[in-house]
Write a protein that holds these residues in place. Structure first.
Motif, mmCIF file in Angstrom:
data_model
loop_
_atom_site.group_PDB
_atom_site.id
_atom_site.type_symbol
_atom_site.label_atom_id
_atom_site.label_comp_id
_atom_site.label_asym_id
_atom_site.label_seq_id
_atom_site.Cartn_x
_atom_site.Cartn_y
_atom_site.Cartn_z
ATOM 1 N N HIS A 349 4.555 0.957 7.192
ATOM 2 C CA HIS A 349 4.150 0.166 7.169
ATOM 3 C C HIS A 349 4.392 -0.404 5.373
ATOM 4 C CE1 HIS A 349 1.579 2.678 9.895
ATOM 5 N NE2 HIS A 349 1.148 1.659 9.828
ATOM 6 N N GLY A 350 5.198 -0.600 5.053
ATOM 7 C CA GLY A 350 5.980 -1.756 4.145
ATOM 8 C C GLY A 350 4.989 -1.224 3.116
ATOM 9 N N ILE A 351 4.656 -0.788 2.560
ATOM 10 C CA ILE A 351 4.191 -0.022 1.340
ATOM 11 C C ILE A 351 5.177 0.520 0.254
ATOM 12 C CG2 ILE A 351 2.649 0.517 0.463
ATOM 13 C CD1 ILE A 351 0.259 0.870 2.267
ATOM 14 N N PRO A 352 5.829 0.137 -0.653
ATOM 15 C CA PRO A 352 6.612 0.855 -1.703
ATOM 16 C C PRO A 352 6.068 1.700 -1.931
ATOM 17 C CG PRO A 352 6.349 -2.146 -1.682
ATOM 18 C CD PRO A 352 5.876 -1.188 -1.344
ATOM 19 N N VAL A 353 7.006 2.700 -2.107
ATOM 20 C CA VAL A 353 6.335 3.999 -2.596
ATOM 21 C C VAL A 353 6.728 4.524 -3.985
ATOM 22 C CG1 VAL A 353 6.286 6.939 -2.192
ATOM 23 C CG2 VAL A 353 5.929 4.775 -0.405
ATOM 24 N N GLN A 354 6.108 4.552 -5.107
ATOM 25 C CA GLN A 354 6.507 4.804 -6.244
ATOM 26 C C GLN A 354 6.686 6.971 -6.293
ATOM 27 O OE1 GLN A 354 5.039 3.357 -10.192
ATOM 28 N NE2 GLN A 354 3.911 2.303 -8.726
ATOM 29 N N ASP A 355 7.478 6.880 -7.361
ATOM 30 C CA ASP A 355 8.096 8.656 -7.353
ATOM 31 C C ASP A 355 6.873 9.589 -7.253
ATOM 32 O OD1 ASP A 355 11.076 7.519 -6.701
ATOM 33 O OD2 ASP A 355 11.371 8.183 -9.196
ATOM 34 N N PHE A 356 5.961 9.641 -7.706
ATOM 35 C CA PHE A 356 4.754 10.044 -9.187
ATOM 36 C C PHE A 356 4.247 10.039 -8.250
ATOM 37 C CE2 PHE A 356 4.112 6.371 -11.534
ATOM 38 C CZ PHE A 356 2.851 5.712 -10.156
ATOM 39 N N TRP A 357 3.716 9.834 -7.008
ATOM 40 C CA TRP A 357 2.849 9.284 -5.747
ATOM 41 C C TRP A 357 2.529 10.224 -4.986
ATOM 42 C CZ3 TRP A 357 2.197 3.816 -2.958
ATOM 43 C CH2 TRP A 357 1.721 2.484 -4.242
ATOM 44 N N GLN A 358 1.214 10.585 -4.637
ATOM 45 C CA GLN A 358 1.602 11.551 -3.802
ATOM 46 C C GLN A 358 0.396 10.878 -2.284
ATOM 47 O OE1 GLN A 358 -0.727 15.915 -5.706
ATOM 48 N NE2 GLN A 358 -0.469 14.416 -8.062
ATOM 49 N N THR A 359 -0.365 12.001 -2.369
ATOM 50 C CA THR A 359 -0.398 11.262 -0.551
ATOM 51 C C THR A 359 -2.427 10.454 -1.199
ATOM 52 O OG1 THR A 359 -0.504 13.537 0.615
ATOM 53 C CG2 THR A 359 -2.702 11.672 1.188
ATOM 54 N N GLY A 360 -3.010 11.004 -2.301
ATOM 55 C CA GLY A 360 -4.311 10.155 -2.400
ATOM 56 C C GLY A 360 -3.768 8.759 -2.736
ATOM 57 N N PHE A 367 -5.709 1.539 1.295
ATOM 58 C CA PHE A 367 -7.009 0.490 1.759
ATOM 59 C C PHE A 367 -6.634 -1.419 0.345
ATOM 60 C CE2 PHE A 367 -10.308 -0.660 -1.036
ATOM 61 C CZ PHE A 367 -11.448 -0.928 -0.570
ATOM 62 N N ASP A 368 -5.759 -0.851 0.094
ATOM 63 C CA ASP A 368 -5.597 -1.873 -1.002
ATOM 64 C C ASP A 368 -4.725 -3.345 -0.070
ATOM 65 O OD1 ASP A 368 -6.691 -1.042 -2.907
ATOM 66 O OD2 ASP A 368 -4.883 -1.019 -4.421
ATOM 67 N N LYS A 369 -4.120 -2.674 0.790
ATOM 68 C CA LYS A 369 -3.186 -3.594 1.458
ATOM 69 C C LYS A 369 -4.121 -4.390 2.975
ATOM 70 C CE LYS A 369 1.417 -4.008 3.954
ATOM 71 N NZ LYS A 369 2.601 -4.088 3.757
ATOM 72 N N TYR A 370 -4.994 -3.512 3.318
ATOM 73 C CA TYR A 370 -5.493 -3.497 4.694
ATOM 74 C C TYR A 370 -6.891 -3.588 4.753
ATOM 75 C CZ TYR A 370 -0.606 -2.960 6.735
ATOM 76 O OH TYR A 370 0.721 -2.207 6.812
ATOM 77 N N VAL A 371 -7.473 -3.162 4.386
ATOM 78 C CA VAL A 371 -9.116 -3.313 4.027
ATOM 79 C C VAL A 371 -9.456 -4.303 2.687
ATOM 80 C CG1 VAL A 371 -10.998 -2.184 3.441
ATOM 81 C CG2 VAL A 371 -9.117 -0.857 4.615
#
Length: 497
Positions: A349-360, A367-371
């Motif tokens: 979905h075109g969302i860049p992910v940072q290394d430390f990210w978890q599911t939350g 939410f920030d991108k789509y809502v």
């Protein structure tokens, strides 16, 4: 003071007039002047009276203000004086005030301040005015005002020279005065609920209470670095622990972040904390606070913000974050989705992910991108992931999420609230997780605040907490296009010398 080579013809003429006043024995930068009325008072008291009624009574008053318009010829002149409350016209005749006083009027420029003793009257055209009996020169403007028709067209100049913006743009003047009314209304509402207003320190040993990059400063005498506070939260919770059941602060906070229409590095926060409350109490507090402020400031719970009609009257909508994401994307994060699965969905979905990210973190980013920018009417977004809510109680039904809401309206976030975490063991574990994030590259992760955990170990009652950005609240109440329009002096890059 203008440098010699900067003085153009207009500035030179004004300086010559300044010297002429001194030569005539008049101080061009005068002294105290006692007013009896301001412009708004005069209009309210006398606008309803006829020309004949005013002539019969001959009411004498004293006013003062800046000359913002001037006209007339020969032995008769008119000018508009502007004070904080509005404008009032003055009418001056040479045969009534004498040649010396009339010469002062003739030499006065737009921007000069004068005081007037005179009689309330109406002109033949029905314009409420003051017939001048005595004119007192109060201050010489050595620079011309912005052109009355075009005003300040340079946006950068508008913010950098706010004083000119206030003189030239009535909308800016009214909006910035309304900011004070917003803050006054907030205080009135909270004081009515027996909240205690406090002030806490701006220099902190640890930067906590929010996810943000801090400013760092150095105290020479202690030879110690301090952080400018990024939130009010932790010190206010210590006051709850100390026994103040309901507490709030309206205070400046500082975040070392970018500048855009919604963000300024220095801004004003409202934070409230109430012992024995939970999220449901804070939701009611938030709804009632916003309605109270809107009615006090604008006289209605309905308002327009960036072209959208917003109604604060009905009960605010409620939705969980995962349900909002599901409605927007079809992805159901309420299911047990692993971090690897969530990262894959983010990439798709075109969302860049940072290394430390978890599911939350990824749910929050969806939410920030789509809502977020679809929420126009006030909406409580509930049940935020635990990874992005280190100070909120866990949801007992699903510990992946927390008892937290953010309030959205007008396509943006306005408020953030928790059932506050009051378990010191859980709190320290959350801080440890934040420290791991920091080590993995999250420069907005919260640090381990041992002093706060120690305070919690003495016992913290169940507490409901709320945070509202006062600048954004003022933007909404005044339909401001940018946060810079509700800050007296927004942060700007220094001008090149």
């Amino acid at each position: 003071m203008a440098k010699k080579d900067e003085i153009n013809d207009q500035l030179q003429v004004r300086r010559e007039k300044m010297h002429a006043l001194r030569d005539a024995g008049i101080d061009p930068f005068g002294n105290r002047f006692e007013r009896s009325d301001r412009a708004e008072d005069i209009h309210q008291k006398y606008e309803g009276q006829t020309k004949e009624q005013l002539e019969e009574v001959e009411t004498r008053i004293t006013v003062a203000g800046r000359i913002v318009a001037k006209r007339g010829k020969g032995k008769v002149g008119f000018a508009d004086l502007k004070d904080q409350t509005g404008r009032i016209q003055i009418y001056i005749r040479k045969d009534e005030v004498g040649p010396e006083q009339y010469q002062i009027f003739k030499q006065a420029d737009l921007g000069d301040f004068v005081g007037v003793n005179g009689v309330v009257m109406k002109t033949d055209m029905g314009e409420l005015s003051i017939r001048v009996e005595k004119l007192t020169f109060l201050s010489k403007a050595l620079r011309p005002l912005p052109d009355k028709h075009s005003g300040l067209t340079n946006i950068e100049q508008k913010y950098r020279q706010r004083y000119l913006d206030l003189i030239a743009n009535q909308d800016s003047f009214d909006r910035l005065l309304k900011r004070s009314k917003v803050i006054k209304a907030v205080r009135e509402y909270l004081d009515g609920l027996d909240f205690v207003e406090v002030e806490t320190s701006m220099l902190h040993n640890e930067a906590g209470g929010a996810a943000a990059r801090p400013f760092i400063t150095h105290h020479n005498a202690l030879d110690t670095d301090f952080y400018l506070r990024i939130a009010l939260e932790l010190q206010l919770k210590k006051l709850i622990i100390g026994g103040i059941d309901r507490v709030y602060e309206l205070g400046r906070v500082f975040r070392n972040e970018g500048i855009d229409t919604k963000h300024n590095p220095e801004f004003t926060m409202l934070e409230t904390y109430a012992a024995y409350w939970d999220l449901s109490d804070v939701m009611l507090e938030t709804e009632n606070l916003l309605r109270f402020v809107a009615n006090k400031v604008n006289g209605s719970s309905k308002l327009t913000f960036h072209g959208d009609e917003i109604d604060l009257g009905p009960k605010f909508k409620e939705i969980t974050m995962v349900d909002a994401v599901k409605e927007a994307t079809g992805i159901d994060f309420s299911e047990n989705i692993t971090t690897d699965e969530a990262k894959k969905l983010a990439n798709e979905h075109g969302i860049p992910v940072q290394d430390f990210w978890q599911t939350g973190h990824i749910i929050n980013e969806f939410f920030d991108k789509y809502v977020e920018d679809t929420l126009i009417q006030p909406t409580f977004v509930l049940a935020h992931p635990i990874e992005v809510s280190p100070l909120a109680k866990k949801d007992p039904k699903d510990p992946r999420f927390t008892q937290r809401f953010e309030l959205y309206l007008g396509k943006g976030e306005l408020a953030n609230a928790f059932s506050e975490l009051n378990d010191p063991i859980d709190q320290r574990e959350r801080f440890v997780e934040q420290a791991k994030e920091s080590a993995s590259g999250n420069d907005e992760a919260q640090q381990i605040d041992e002093d706060f955990v120690t305070a919690m170990e003495y016992g913290m009652p169940p507490t409901g907490g709320l945070g509202i950005g006062v600048d954004r609240l003022t933007m909404i109440m005044t339909d401001a296009p940018s946060i810079r329009d509700v800050l007296m002096f927004p942060t700007l890059k220094p001008e090149k010398k």
